[in-house]
Design a protein around this motif. Structure first.
Motif, PDB file in Angstrom:
ATOM      1  N   GLU A   1      -1.959 -14.687  22.443  1.00  0.00           N
ATOM      2  CA  GLU A   1      -1.470 -12.965  23.508  1.00  0.00           C
ATOM      3  C   GLU A   1      -2.663 -12.639  23.526  1.00  0.00           C
ATOM      4  OE1 GLU A   1       2.518 -10.540  22.059  1.00  0.00           O
ATOM      5  OE2 GLU A   1       2.133 -12.876  21.699  1.00  0.00           O
ATOM      6  N   LEU A   2      -3.855 -12.050  22.379  1.00  0.00           N
ATOM      7  CA  LEU A   2      -4.662 -11.031  22.008  1.00  0.00           C
ATOM      8  C   LEU A   2      -5.743 -11.794  23.322  1.00  0.00           C
ATOM      9  CD1 LEU A   2      -5.843  -8.534  21.050  1.00  0.00           C
ATOM     10  CD2 LEU A   2      -6.314  -9.727  19.210  1.00  0.00           C
ATOM     11  N   ALA A   3      -6.481 -12.744  23.621  1.00  0.00           N
ATOM     12  CA  ALA A   3      -6.518 -13.470  23.974  1.00  0.00           C
ATOM     13  C   ALA A   3      -6.574 -13.498  25.828  1.00  0.00           C
ATOM     14  CB  ALA A   3      -6.953 -14.962  24.243  1.00  0.00           C
ATOM     15  N   ALA A   4      -5.141 -12.668  26.077  1.00  0.00           N
ATOM     16  CA  ALA A   4      -4.308 -12.626  27.560  1.00  0.00           C
ATOM     17  C   ALA A   4      -5.552 -11.616  28.039  1.00  0.00           C
ATOM     18  CB  ALA A   4      -2.723 -12.793  27.888  1.00  0.00           C
ATOM     19  N   VAL A   5      -5.457 -10.518  27.078  1.00  0.00           N
ATOM     20  CA  VAL A   5      -5.414  -9.320  27.705  1.00  0.00           C
ATOM     21  C   VAL A   5      -7.012  -8.592  27.153  1.00  0.00           C
ATOM     22  CG1 VAL A   5      -3.162  -8.711  27.297  1.00  0.00           C
ATOM     23  CG2 VAL A   5      -4.324  -8.245  25.062  1.00  0.00           C
ATOM     24  N   CYS A   6      -7.906  -9.859  26.471  1.00  0.00           N
ATOM     25  CA  CYS A   6      -9.601  -9.447  26.127  1.00  0.00           C
ATOM     26  C   CYS A   6     -10.691  -9.110  27.464  1.00  0.00           C
ATOM     27  CB  CYS A   6     -10.045 -10.708  25.464  1.00  0.00           C
ATOM     28  SG  CYS A   6      -9.813 -10.593  23.438  1.00  0.00           S
ATOM     29  N   GLY A   7      -9.828  -9.569  28.862  1.00  0.00           N
ATOM     30  CA  GLY A   7     -10.964  -9.138  29.519  1.00  0.00           C
ATOM     31  C   GLY A   7     -10.684  -7.329  29.623  1.00  0.00           C
ATOM     32  N   ARG A   8     -10.039  -6.463  29.515  1.00  0.00           N
ATOM     33  CA  ARG A   8      -9.964  -5.032  29.155  1.00  0.00           C
ATOM     34  C   ARG A   8     -10.700  -4.813  28.722  1.00  0.00           C
ATOM     35  NH1 ARG A   8      -4.163  -4.564  30.883  1.00  0.00           N
ATOM     36  NH2 ARG A   8      -4.406  -1.722  30.968  1.00  0.00           N
ATOM     37  N   LEU A   9     -11.560  -5.480  27.074  1.00  0.00           N
ATOM     38  CA  LEU A   9     -11.852  -5.288  25.747  1.00  0.00           C
ATOM     39  C   LEU A   9     -13.781  -5.336  26.328  1.00  0.00           C
ATOM     40  CD1 LEU A   9     -10.521  -6.758  23.240  1.00  0.00           C
ATOM     41  CD2 LEU A   9     -10.285  -4.296  24.177  1.00  0.00           C
ATOM     42  N   LYS A  10     -14.220  -3.849  26.434  1.00  0.00           N
ATOM     43  CA  LYS A  10     -15.996  -4.574  25.897  1.00  0.00           C
ATOM     44  C   LYS A  10     -16.356  -5.323  25.271  1.00  0.00           C
ATOM     45  CE  LYS A  10     -19.364  -0.753  26.243  1.00  0.00           C
ATOM     46  NZ  LYS A  10     -19.943   0.319  26.316  1.00  0.00           N
ATOM     47  N   CYS A  11     -15.619  -5.352  24.013  1.00  0.00           N
ATOM     48  CA  CYS A  11     -16.473  -5.759  22.464  1.00  0.00           C
ATOM     49  C   CYS A  11     -14.944  -5.609  21.568  1.00  0.00           C
ATOM     50  CB  CYS A  11     -17.687  -5.009  22.355  1.00  0.00           C
ATOM     51  SG  CYS A  11     -18.054  -5.494  20.301  1.00  0.00           S
ATOM     52  N   LEU A  12     -15.131  -7.090  20.716  1.00  0.00           N
ATOM     53  CA  LEU A  12     -14.039  -7.364  20.179  1.00  0.00           C
ATOM     54  C   LEU A  12     -14.671  -7.208  18.564  1.00  0.00           C
ATOM     55  CD1 LEU A  12     -10.719  -7.961  18.333  1.00  0.00           C
ATOM     56  CD2 LEU A  12     -11.520  -9.899  19.189  1.00  0.00           C
ATOM     57  N   ILE A  13     -14.702  -6.916  17.230  1.00  0.00           N
ATOM     58  CA  ILE A  13     -14.698  -6.622  16.572  1.00  0.00           C
ATOM     59  C   ILE A  13     -13.734  -7.113  15.430  1.00  0.00           C
ATOM     60  CG2 ILE A  13     -16.106  -5.169  14.731  1.00  0.00           C
ATOM     61  CD1 ILE A  13     -16.992  -4.848  16.941  1.00  0.00           C
ATOM     62  N   ALA A  14     -14.453  -8.510  14.803  1.00  0.00           N
ATOM     63  CA  ALA A  14     -12.976  -9.226  14.201  1.00  0.00           C
ATOM     64  C   ALA A  14     -13.377  -9.523  12.914  1.00  0.00           C
ATOM     65  CB  ALA A  14     -12.733 -10.624  14.689  1.00  0.00           C
TER      66      ALA A  14
ATOM     67  N   ALA B   1     -21.045   0.246  18.409  1.00  0.00           N
ATOM     68  CA  ALA B   1     -21.469  -0.690  20.150  1.00  0.00           C
ATOM     69  C   ALA B   1     -20.884   0.488  20.722  1.00  0.00           C
ATOM     70  CB  ALA B   1     -20.617  -2.144  20.002  1.00  0.00           C
ATOM     71  N   ALA B   2     -20.513   1.292  20.556  1.00  0.00           N
ATOM     72  CA  ALA B   2     -20.073   2.083  21.240  1.00  0.00           C
ATOM     73  C   ALA B   2     -20.986   3.125  22.164  1.00  0.00           C
ATOM     74  CB  ALA B   2     -19.228   3.421  20.529  1.00  0.00           C
ATOM     75  N   GLU B   3     -20.563   3.568  23.007  1.00  0.00           N
ATOM     76  CA  GLU B   3     -21.656   4.180  24.442  1.00  0.00           C
ATOM     77  C   GLU B   3     -20.816   4.697  24.679  1.00  0.00           C
ATOM     78  OE1 GLU B   3     -24.611   1.005  25.734  1.00  0.00           O
ATOM     79  OE2 GLU B   3     -22.819   0.762  26.765  1.00  0.00           O
ATOM     80  N   PRO B   4     -21.526   6.017  24.949  1.00  0.00           N
ATOM     81  CA  PRO B   4     -21.115   7.693  25.427  1.00  0.00           C
ATOM     82  C   PRO B   4     -19.196   7.198  26.549  1.00  0.00           C
ATOM     83  CG  PRO B   4     -22.122   7.919  25.230  1.00  0.00           C
ATOM     84  CD  PRO B   4     -22.581   6.853  25.163  1.00  0.00           C
ATOM     85  N   GLY B   5     -18.151   7.479  26.320  1.00  0.00           N
ATOM     86  CA  GLY B   5     -16.612   7.368  27.383  1.00  0.00           C
ATOM     87  C   GLY B   5     -15.786   6.378  26.797  1.00  0.00           C
ATOM     88  N   ASP B   6     -16.886   5.812  25.951  1.00  0.00           N
ATOM     89  CA  ASP B   6     -16.093   4.448  24.913  1.00  0.00           C
ATOM     90  C   ASP B   6     -14.824   4.394  24.316  1.00  0.00           C
ATOM     91  OD1 ASP B   6     -18.528   3.003  26.926  1.00  0.00           O
ATOM     92  OD2 ASP B   6     -18.870   2.320  24.827  1.00  0.00           O
TER      93      ASP B   6
END
Ligand code: UMA
Ligand code: ADP
Length: 447
Positions: free
Chosen positions: A362-375, A409-414
């Motif tokens: 269910e999480l994988a299905a919406v990962c396209g919206r992410l810039k990066c995932l920290i697990a 990992a974060a840049e301005p605007g994130d």
């Protein structure tokens, strides 16, 4: 229902947490003798919280004398496979949950709210709406105050947050209005699979009568093939239109308007908290309020003042043009997936902790919206395996190093979003503690 008189009967209470303590006090008020047991050696603090007539027994002693118990009252955290509960069944001693025990003795009508996500928000909103309507209301259950505390309180209404754990041992539990807000995977380590989890949730309707109301979500019609046996009148809430002849309410999230089939209409205005899923919770609360005869004006006034609950998608601060958001209460993949819908900005998601048997598809299905995932934490490997084909995943052993990775990992605007999809108990006391630590780390960035 009138209060039972226990006349010295011995009641075994399993679990010495909030539920066990409240149940022991209720046993005393009913004239019984509570014996309380727990697998852990109790702290002196826990023992002093027990009523005078109660005594602590160790689990071996409790098992040896199980036949002498008139009833076993169990806590939500105790699995049905616990040896004491199995021993009680073998000895034909009735086992009930603290929820059932309280409900048997309650003199007030109940509204029950269950579902995978949004229970606490909906229950809190409903409590405010009913109070504004001038009713004396108890708000509790899984939310924190056990229902046993409400017995004898003379409330006009008890709004009860109900967990699947509490529904495992119910029999006569009959709310006048009940909702299952939604259903996505959670607690599968306890229930085994989604079907068993759904069956447990549906037990909330088991004892309802034709004049009672079952309130269900049109946008997630998983329940439609399964509610044939529900005796209560069904009405629905959701963003999708009502079918001809269907009772219920339609939520227009953009317009911030709720409109029922009978013209009952609530306009909330701009002041609603950011999370779109909170508007779904408001729709459920509004439909319940409508069923209880409350005016649209009262609901609108409560909705306009509602600020949302702590650690449920709350803005924390902005540092170096990066926004930090705390949704520590997102303790399953479904909640995290909904949380992501609130953002148009690139999101760096922190997810991890204890998986509780979750399926991270269910999480994988919406990962396209992410810039990066920290697990991070115990669930890090499962999260990485499920999501790595869809998004860049960085794995970290613990929460603090995950926070540092998110910050880097974060840049301005994130946006950096804590919505962990997991329980917190590997590193924290609870979700609130995890949220506070997150806020503390954000604050240190500005120091
Ligand atoms: N215990 C044993 N053996 C076991 C398991 C637990 O002896 O195998 C003992 C523990 O040592 C502890 C006691 O049982 O002393 C704790 O009982 P409990 O886990 O039932 O917790 P309570 O303190 O009674 O709190 C419970 C709910 N806890 C759970 O469902 C795990 C609280 O929900 C609820 O607020 C409270 O009753 C009042 O109704 C918490 C929760 O996490 C917030 N709920 C889950 C969720 O929301 O996802 C369902
Ligand atoms: P619960 O008591 O069921 O855990 P909360 O109101 O505390 O519900 O919200 C828990 C988390 O679930 C929140 O952090 C939020 O991300 C998510 N959430 C809230 N409402 C909904 C909803 N209607 N659908 C999906 N997710 C939701």
């Amino acid at each position: 229902m009138t209060m039972q008189k226990l006349a010295g009967e011995r009641i075994l209470v399993v679990g010495l947490g909030a539920s066990g303590q409240a149940a022991a006090h209720l046993v005393e008020r009913l004239g019984g003798c509570a014996e309380v047991t727990d697998d852990r050696t109790p702290s002196s603090h826990a023992l002093t919280a027990l009523p005078e007539s109660a005594r602590f027994v160790d689990p071996h002693q409790a098992e040896r004398s199980i036949r002498d118990a008139a009833l076993v009252v169990t806590s939500p955290g105790i699995a049905a496979t616990h040896r004491l509960l199995l021993a009680a069944s073998a000895a034909a001693v009735e086992v009930v949950s603290e929820l059932e025990f309280a409900a048997r003795n309650l003199d007030s009508p109940m509204v029950a709210v269950t579902g995978t996500n949004g229970k606490s928000t909906t229950v809190s909103l409903l409590g405010e709406i009913l109070e504004r309507d001038g009713r004396r209301v108890f708000v509790g259950g899984n939310l924190g105050k056990p229902l046993s505390n409400a017995v004898g309180g003379g409330y006009d209404c008890c709004v009860v947050e109900v967990s699947s754990f509490q529904l495992e041992f119910v029999d006569t539990f009959r709310p006048r209005v009940a909702t299952i807000l939604n259903l996505t995977s959670d607690h599968l380590d306890r229930h085994g699979d989604m079907d068993a989890y759904a069956r447990t949730k549906l037990r909330v309707f088991d004892r309802m009568q034709p004049a009672d109301r079952a309130v269900l979500c049109r946008d997630q019609p998983w329940w439609r093939p399964r509610v044939g046996a529900v005796c209560a009148r069904i009405s629905t809430f959701g963003r999708t239109p009502l079918a001809a002849g269907e009772e219920g309410i339609v939520a227009d999230v953009r317009g911030r308007v709720l409109e029922a089939h009978d013209g009952w209409r609530v306009s909330v205005g701009e002041s609603w908290p950011v999370a779109p899923h909170d508007f779904d919770n408001l729709a459920a609360a509004a439909e319940i309020a409508r069923c209880l005869g409350i005016s649209a004006e009262t609901v609108a006034a409560s909705a306009r003042e509602f600020e949302g609950l702590a650690h449920r998608l709350r803005y924390v601060a902005t540092h170096a043009e990066v926004e930090y958001w705390d949704d520590s209460k997102a303790t399953n993949p479904g909640a995290t997936a909904r949380s992501l819908e609130a953002f148009d900005e690139p999101v760096i998601l922190m997810a991890g902790g204890i998986a509780k048997g979750a399926d991270f598809a269910e999480l994988a299905a919406v990962c396209g919206r992410l810039k990066c995932l920290i697990a991070y934490g115990e669930a890090a490997e499962s999260i990485e395996l499920a999501c790595r084909d869809r998004v860049a995943v960085r794995r970290r052993s613990d929460f603090r190093s995950a926070f540092a990775a998110a910050r880097d990992a974060a840049e301005p605007g994130d946006v950096v979003l804590l919505a962990p999809a997991c329980a917190s108990f590997d590193e924290f006391e609870n979700y609130a503690h995890r949220g506070r630590v997150f806020a503390g780390l954000v604050e240190e960035l500005g120091a």
